[in-house]
Design an enzyme around this catalytic site. Structure first.
Site, mmCIF file in Angstrom:
data_model
loop_
_atom_site.group_PDB
_atom_site.id
_atom_site.type_symbol
_atom_site.label_atom_id
_atom_site.label_comp_id
_atom_site.label_asym_id
_atom_site.label_seq_id
_atom_site.Cartn_x
_atom_site.Cartn_y
_atom_site.Cartn_z
ATOM 1 N N HIS A 372 0.831 -1.204 0.000
ATOM 2 C CA HIS A 372 0.000 0.000 0.000
ATOM 3 C C HIS A 372 0.866 1.254 0.000
ATOM 4 O O HIS A 372 1.903 1.295 0.669
ATOM 5 C CB HIS A 372 -0.926 0.011 1.228
ATOM 6 C CG HIS A 372 -2.124 -0.869 1.052
ATOM 7 N ND1 HIS A 372 -3.367 -0.377 0.730
ATOM 8 C CD2 HIS A 372 -2.266 -2.214 1.141
ATOM 9 C CE1 HIS A 372 -4.221 -1.376 0.628
ATOM 10 N NE2 HIS A 372 -3.574 -2.501 0.878
ATOM 11 N N PRO A 373 0.452 2.272 -0.706
ATOM 12 C CA PRO A 373 1.221 3.515 -0.750
ATOM 13 C C PRO A 373 0.978 4.360 0.503
ATOM 14 O O PRO A 373 -0.027 4.215 1.185
ATOM 15 C CB PRO A 373 0.658 4.220 -1.988
ATOM 16 C CG PRO A 373 -0.779 3.772 -2.024
ATOM 17 C CD PRO A 373 -0.761 2.331 -1.555
ATOM 18 N N ALA A 391 -8.247 7.114 -6.959
ATOM 19 C CA ALA A 391 -9.643 7.526 -6.749
ATOM 20 C C ALA A 391 -9.978 7.593 -5.264
ATOM 21 O O ALA A 391 -10.685 8.502 -4.812
ATOM 22 C CB ALA A 391 -10.582 6.551 -7.458
#
Length: 473
Positions: A372-373, A391
């Site tokens: 995950h960023p 998004a």
């Protein structure tokens, strides 16, 4: 067993509004089973006499013998019971569906003529009123085709509805494959019609009933009096009518047999119920074929946009491999679990993927967390996030931070990763940038074990939100 054939999902908690004609709050459907003359009997080529649904308590089949008492009970249904029901429904102007056993109809020309004159729907109840559980697919199929042909000979029209009753595990598939039936009723699993796919084509199922059914006059712990029957029907009607008033209208089936409810002491209870139904507004009394036509028009079959249960591995991974960030191996493992119709939904796929994630080693789960960023981090700044992450972060306003806000996030990101060894993860769709910042400041004080499990739960939450978007739920 990779594909589980039963369906426990149905419509789920959000049943469709059926939009019954004229805004009716309930659809009420009366079925008259016409079986007299089609039951087990050595005269009909069967091995023994009938033993099912009669006044004889604990009846057993008589091999190679006729059973005079059983025969005469069935004959009462044709000779007297049918005509009592015929007059009752005609006087009340209530349409009826007949489940007609083809050989029984052939032996009762006057009753068939009366059904046709009253515009009753005559659906097929099979060739004979016998048990099909031990029949081969070939033999049951042959009987179905013979039933259709005989039905057409006797009534002048082929049947468009089917109900075997004493069916096998193959019955619904066999009848669906024939392709000429507007509906099949060998099911008891819902209060509304539904579509079932068979060999790539949809088949409408209109479920039937064994509880609002006079057969319980002839079964253990069934109805002992007409009052019990009336009360049960009334309670069912009242419950469904109220649901209709609340915006979740349903269908009520009532199953009747000429030799059972046709007896005077029971017929009185049926008359009271008919009068009770007619005392209410917004009730649609219909034949099953009318319900089928209504459903086909208002709720036509819609092909699913995403396949889960019947997808091949490659398609499953293509569809769901990105649900857990950069971790397609979760979809590969989730695919191996047993799947059924209940998994053709966001919740169903989420269950499969989450099981795979939860079964993984701590090291593997840590890899998912590290995939995950950072929130509002360098990847976001460089526009190198996945489309889903882009998004999601935008939905919480993380793509429009002030310089001061961005610096605060990046500072917290660095402190968090240094402490826990994985990035801060939160389902941003559930939050605003203010609530995310508050969660950041709170969770950074957790110990690693607590925060690891919290992050894993957030990963699962992100997954269900993504799946809901994919399934448009």
């Amino acid at each position: 067993m990779k594909i589980y054939p039963r369906n426990f999902k149905g419509y789920g908690q959000n049943t469709p509004e059926p939009n019954w004609p004229n805004g009716a709050k309930i659809a009420v459907q009366f079925v008259v089973n016409y079986e007299e003359g089609g039951e087990n009997n050595i005269l009909h080529g069967d091995a023994a006499s009938e033993a099912f649904l009669s006044e004889i308590v604990g009846a057993a089949q008589w091999p190679d013998q006729r059973h005079w008492n059983m025969e005469s009970i069935y004959e009462y249904g044709a000779r007297a019971g049918f005509w009592r029901l015929y007059r009752m429904f005609n006087e009340a102007e209530i349409p009826v569906t007949v489940y007609g056993v083809a050989t029984a109809l052939a032996r009762s020309p006057e009753q068939v003529q009366a059904m046709k004159e009253a515009d009753w729907e005559i659906a097929s109840h099979g060739l004979k009123w016998i048990e099909y559980k031990d029949y081969s697919v070939e033999d049951e199929t042959a009987d179905m085709y013979e039933a259709i042909a005989l039905h057409k000979e006797v009534t002048g029209e082929r049947p468009t509805g089917w109900y075997t009753g004493r069916c096998s595990i193959n019955t619904v598939d066999i009848v669906s494959r024939e392709g000429g039936f507007a509906y099949i009723s060998d099911a008891y699993d819902d209060d509304l019609p539904y579509w079932r796919e068979m060999d790539g084509r949809p088949q409408l199922i209109i479920p039937y009933t064994l509880d609002c059914n006079d057969m319980r006059f002839a079964t253990p712990q069934g109805f002992n009096s007409g009052d019990q029957f009336f009360t049960y029907l009334k309670d069912t009607f009242d419950t469904l009518y109220q649901e209709g008033k609340n915006g979740t209208a349903k269908m009520m089936n009532i199953g009747l047999h000429c030799r059972l409810i046709g007896r005077p002491g029971r017929a009185a209870a049926l008359q009271r119920f008919i009068d009770y139904v007619k005392s209410h507004d917004d009730v649609w009394c219909a034949r099953r074929i009318d319900i089928a036509k209504h459903w086909q028009e208002k709720h036509p079959y819609k092909e699913p946009k995403l396949l889960a249960c019947n997808a091949e591995l490659k398609e499953f991974v293509k569809n769901f491999g990105g649900v857990f960030e950069h971790s397609p191996w979760i979809a590969e493992r989730g695919f191996e679990f047993e799947k059924g119709a209940a998994h053709d939904s966001a919740c169903g796929v989420h269950s499969l993927l989450s099981r795979a994630f939860r079964c993984a080693s701590e090291e593997e789960r840590l890899g998912v967390l590290n995939a995950h960023p950072d929130l509002a981090g360098k990847l976001a700044e460089a526009k190198r996030l996945t489309a889903e992450s882009t998004a999601e972060q935008a939905s919480a306003g993380l793509d429009a931070l002030t310089d001061e806000e961005r610096a605060a996030f990046q500072k917290l990101n660095a402190e968090y990763v240094e402490k826990f060894g994985f990035p801060f993860i939160i389902a941003v769709k559930d939050n605003t940038k203010a609530s995310i910042m508050d969660a950041f400041k709170t969770r950074i004080n957790n110990d690693r074990a607590v925060e690891f499990e919290t992050a894993c739960k957030q990963v699962e939450r992100i997954a269900i939100l993504r799946l809901m978007d994919m399934f448009e739920e």
